[in-house]
Design a protein around this motif. Structure first.
Motif, mmCIF file in Angstrom:
data_model
loop_
_atom_site.group_PDB
_atom_site.id
_atom_site.type_symbol
_atom_site.label_atom_id
_atom_site.label_comp_id
_atom_site.label_asym_id
_atom_site.label_seq_id
_atom_site.Cartn_x
_atom_site.Cartn_y
_atom_site.Cartn_z
ATOM 1 N N VAL A 98 13.386 4.735 -46.992
ATOM 2 C CA VAL A 98 13.683 3.583 -47.853
ATOM 3 C C VAL A 98 12.487 3.329 -48.760
ATOM 4 N N VAL A 99 12.719 3.331 -50.075
ATOM 5 C CA VAL A 99 11.659 3.125 -51.054
ATOM 6 C C VAL A 99 11.186 1.682 -51.019
ATOM 7 N N GLY A 100 9.870 1.470 -50.962
ATOM 8 C CA GLY A 100 9.288 0.134 -50.971
ATOM 9 C C GLY A 100 9.058 -0.375 -52.382
ATOM 10 N N ASN A 101 9.018 -1.703 -52.530
ATOM 11 C CA ASN A 101 8.765 -2.335 -53.823
ATOM 12 C C ASN A 101 7.343 -2.870 -53.952
ATOM 13 N N ASN A 102 6.684 -3.101 -52.826
ATOM 14 C CA ASN A 102 5.326 -3.636 -52.848
ATOM 15 C C ASN A 102 4.323 -2.501 -53.019
ATOM 16 N N PRO A 103 3.109 -2.831 -53.465
ATOM 17 C CA PRO A 103 2.106 -1.772 -53.635
ATOM 18 C C PRO A 103 1.730 -1.106 -52.313
ATOM 19 N N VAL A 104 1.433 0.178 -52.400
ATOM 20 C CA VAL A 104 0.787 0.888 -51.305
ATOM 21 C C VAL A 104 -0.705 0.670 -51.521
ATOM 22 N N VAL A 105 -1.374 0.132 -50.509
ATOM 23 C CA VAL A 105 -2.790 -0.188 -50.618
ATOM 24 C C VAL A 105 -3.567 0.743 -49.684
ATOM 25 N N ILE A 106 -4.597 1.366 -50.215
ATOM 26 C CA ILE A 106 -5.470 2.190 -49.394
ATOM 27 C C ILE A 106 -6.778 1.436 -49.205
ATOM 28 N N LEU A 107 -7.061 1.094 -47.957
ATOM 29 C CA LEU A 107 -8.291 0.380 -47.611
ATOM 30 C C LEU A 107 -9.278 1.342 -46.978
ATOM 31 N N ALA A 108 -10.548 1.214 -47.346
ATOM 32 C CA ALA A 108 -11.603 2.011 -46.733
ATOM 33 C C ALA A 108 -12.434 1.102 -45.840
ATOM 34 N N THR A 109 -12.559 1.496 -44.589
ATOM 35 C CA THR A 109 -13.424 0.804 -43.638
ATOM 36 C C THR A 109 -14.464 1.804 -43.170
ATOM 37 N N SER A 110 -15.716 1.370 -43.096
ATOM 38 C CA SER A 110 -16.764 2.293 -42.663
ATOM 39 C C SER A 110 -17.472 1.768 -41.424
ATOM 40 N N TYR A 111 -18.039 2.703 -40.682
ATOM 41 C CA TYR A 111 -18.721 2.399 -39.428
ATOM 42 C C TYR A 111 -20.060 3.124 -39.383
ATOM 43 N N VAL A 112 -21.057 2.448 -38.846
ATOM 44 C CA VAL A 112 -22.360 3.052 -38.600
ATOM 45 C C VAL A 112 -22.508 3.202 -37.087
ATOM 46 N N GLY A 113 -22.776 4.437 -36.649
ATOM 47 C CA GLY A 113 -22.978 4.693 -35.232
ATOM 48 C C GLY A 113 -21.701 4.573 -34.429
ATOM 49 N N GLY A 114 -21.862 4.590 -33.122
ATOM 50 C CA GLY A 114 -20.735 4.430 -32.215
ATOM 51 C C GLY A 114 -19.867 5.662 -32.111
ATOM 52 N N THR A 115 -18.716 5.468 -31.473
ATOM 53 C CA THR A 115 -17.760 6.545 -31.239
ATOM 54 C C THR A 115 -16.390 6.104 -31.716
ATOM 55 N N MET A 116 -15.744 6.947 -32.510
ATOM 56 C CA MET A 116 -14.409 6.639 -33.015
ATOM 57 C C MET A 116 -13.384 6.823 -31.897
ATOM 58 N N VAL A 117 -12.407 5.901 -31.850
ATOM 59 C CA VAL A 117 -11.351 5.922 -30.838
ATOM 60 C C VAL A 117 -10.006 5.861 -31.556
ATOM 61 N N LYS A 118 -9.135 6.820 -31.285
ATOM 62 C CA LYS A 118 -7.786 6.844 -31.876
ATOM 63 C C LYS A 118 -6.982 5.701 -31.289
ATOM 64 N N ASN A 119 -6.269 4.961 -32.150
ATOM 65 C CA ASN A 119 -5.480 3.808 -31.730
ATOM 66 C C ASN A 119 -4.207 3.774 -32.577
ATOM 67 N N GLY A 120 -3.090 4.265 -32.032
ATOM 68 C CA GLY A 120 -1.847 4.312 -32.803
ATOM 69 C C GLY A 120 -1.974 5.291 -33.954
ATOM 70 N N PHE A 121 -1.737 4.798 -35.185
ATOM 71 C CA PHE A 121 -1.827 5.639 -36.379
ATOM 72 C C PHE A 121 -3.196 5.558 -37.037
ATOM 73 N N SER A 122 -4.181 4.971 -36.358
ATOM 74 C CA SER A 122 -5.493 4.770 -36.953
ATOM 75 C C SER A 122 -6.595 4.960 -35.916
ATOM 76 N N TRP A 123 -7.797 4.541 -36.271
ATOM 77 C CA TRP A 123 -8.961 4.608 -35.410
ATOM 78 C C TRP A 123 -9.706 3.290 -35.480
ATOM 79 N N ASN A 124 -10.472 3.011 -34.452
ATOM 80 C CA ASN A 124 -11.446 1.929 -34.503
ATOM 81 C C ASN A 124 -12.711 2.429 -33.826
ATOM 82 N N ASN A 125 -13.754 1.605 -33.880
ATOM 83 C CA ASN A 125 -15.036 2.014 -33.335
ATOM 84 C C ASN A 125 -15.663 0.799 -32.650
ATOM 85 N N PRO A 126 -15.295 0.556 -31.394
ATOM 86 C CA PRO A 126 -15.784 -0.631 -30.708
ATOM 87 C C PRO A 126 -17.281 -0.614 -30.407
ATOM 88 N N THR A 127 -17.927 0.546 -30.531
ATOM 89 C CA THR A 127 -19.351 0.626 -30.227
ATOM 90 C C THR A 127 -20.214 0.799 -31.478
#
Length: 167
Positions: A92-121
């Motif tokens: 189904v074609v969307g009408n709202n913009p597709v937004v690409i957000l960049a988040t950056s991390y210093v240090g720690g370890t990346m952890v896969k979470n669903g369709f993305s990653w986070n870095n709790p450390t």
């Protein structure tokens, strides 16, 4: 200087936005995501420095992880990389913009979470410090032959800590 970047393609309506990401510089790479209608979950590089987060067939987001220490292991001396960010609607074609957000991390370890990653450390996290958006109604009539519509190009200069977008 950031060690990791997570690029999140966010879509608040429509269904099954297939995303694909490739490196243009310092060389042209294969796609991660859904190139030509078929999933490519194989990361780019050895050790991997670009990884796809998975196929969201609903509404929400898909993402790509950029691992700068691994990029530098593959390309010593390089200080930036340029990415080709593309997408196309499959259901189904969307009408709202597709937004690409960049988040950056210093240090720690990346952890896969669903369709993305986070870095709790991480020692520092910079949420959504950079973004680009585009409204498009590009529907894949032949996803096997179609590379999708370019949302933007993105250059990450990790020596200077700067992201720039082109089209």
């Amino acid at each position: 200087m950031a060690d990791y970047f997570v690029l999140t393609y966010t879509f608040s309506d429509g269904e099954d936005l297939d995303t694909r990401t490739a490196m243009l510089k310092p060389f042209n790479s294969t796609w991660v995501g859904f190139p030509n209608g078929f999933p490519n979950f194989t990361p780019i590089g050895n050790p991997p420095f670009i990884e796809f987060g998975g196929d969201n067939r609903g509404t929400g987001h898909e993402s790509v992880l950029i691992n700068i220490p691994n990029f530098r292991a593959n390309y010593p001396g390089e200080t930036e990389l340029t990415l080709d960010l593309r997408a196309q609607w499959i259901s189904v074609v969307g009408n709202n913009p597709v937004v690409i957000l960049a988040t950056s991390y210093v240090g720690g370890t990346m952890v896969k979470n669903g369709f993305s990653w986070n870095n709790p450390t991480a020692t520092n996290t910079y949420n959504g410090f950079s973004s680009v958006s585009k409204v498009f109604s590009y529907y894949a009539t032949n996803p096997v032959l179609d590379p999708g519509e370019r949302v933007a190009t993105m250059t990450i200069n990790f020596a200077a800590g700067v992201i720039t977008y082109g089209n």
